[in-house]
Motif scaffolding. Sequence first.
Motif, mmCIF file in Angstrom:
data_model
loop_
_atom_site.group_PDB
_atom_site.id
_atom_site.type_symbol
_atom_site.label_atom_id
_atom_site.label_comp_id
_atom_site.label_asym_id
_atom_site.label_seq_id
_atom_site.Cartn_x
_atom_site.Cartn_y
_atom_site.Cartn_z
ATOM 1 N N LYS A 1 0.823 -1.206 0.000
ATOM 2 C CA LYS A 1 0.000 0.000 0.000
ATOM 3 C C LYS A 1 0.867 1.270 0.000
ATOM 4 O O LYS A 1 0.338 2.367 0.031
ATOM 5 C CB LYS A 1 -0.936 -0.014 1.195
ATOM 6 N N ASP A 2 2.183 1.108 -0.059
ATOM 7 C CA ASP A 2 3.095 2.259 -0.092
ATOM 8 C C ASP A 2 2.782 3.116 -1.317
ATOM 9 O O ASP A 2 2.467 2.598 -2.383
ATOM 10 C CB ASP A 2 4.545 1.799 -0.173
ATOM 11 N N GLU A 3 2.965 4.422 -1.161
ATOM 12 C CA GLU A 3 2.726 5.348 -2.256
ATOM 13 C C GLU A 3 3.899 5.301 -3.244
ATOM 14 O O GLU A 3 5.063 5.264 -2.842
ATOM 15 C CB GLU A 3 2.587 6.771 -1.709
ATOM 16 N N LEU A 4 3.582 5.311 -4.544
ATOM 17 C CA LEU A 4 4.623 5.396 -5.564
ATOM 18 C C LEU A 4 5.236 6.786 -5.539
ATOM 19 O O LEU A 4 4.546 7.778 -5.317
ATOM 20 C CB LEU A 4 4.025 5.128 -6.949
ATOM 21 N N LYS A 5 6.542 6.879 -5.765
ATOM 22 C CA LYS A 5 7.251 8.158 -5.693
ATOM 23 C C LYS A 5 7.871 8.504 -7.037
ATOM 24 O O LYS A 5 9.081 8.603 -7.155
ATOM 25 C CB LYS A 5 8.346 8.109 -4.633
ATOM 26 N N TRP A 6 7.096 8.701 -8.051
ATOM 27 C CA TRP A 6 7.648 9.060 -9.359
ATOM 28 C C TRP A 6 8.000 10.505 -9.326
ATOM 29 O O TRP A 6 8.653 11.116 -9.977
ATOM 30 C CB TRP A 6 6.678 8.796 -10.494
#
Length: 151
Positions: free
Chosen positions: A146-151
């Motif tokens: 559930k970690d947020e993607l960091k693009w």
Amino acid sequence: MKKIETIKKGENYVAVSVGKVNEIIEHELPMGPDFTLKGKVFVGQAVGATGSELSFQTLVPGQDSGFLHTHKTHEELYIILRGEGEYQVDGDIFPVAEGTVIRVAPDGKRALKNTGADNLTMLCIQYKANGFTEADSPMEDGVILKDELKW
């Protein structure tokens, strides 16, 4: 001679580059004191792979792999990335082209030939045969976070 370039390393990964697909032909693999195989590069050690080995190879028009071979314990997946040719396993010969994937058991007597007008480039992944069980399927082994993607 082209070399594998390390792009980035972290605690849980290593990223390397072997170059563009059309540059694979520039790699050289020493096979002994008097023989170097042009157009082949093994990548497993460079990335620290622990469950498989992988290699890229380019064959020029008319070139074949030079010999039939088998393995003691390794199964192989051959993935044709570019070009066209013929694949031989246990005396059976069939056409291959970009997008073809071939699995060969350890005992399969195998070889590849470029029959096209352009270079043939393939990726080969080898791993211990019978090493995966139903519990190893990607659907069973993968964990969606559930970690947020960091693009």
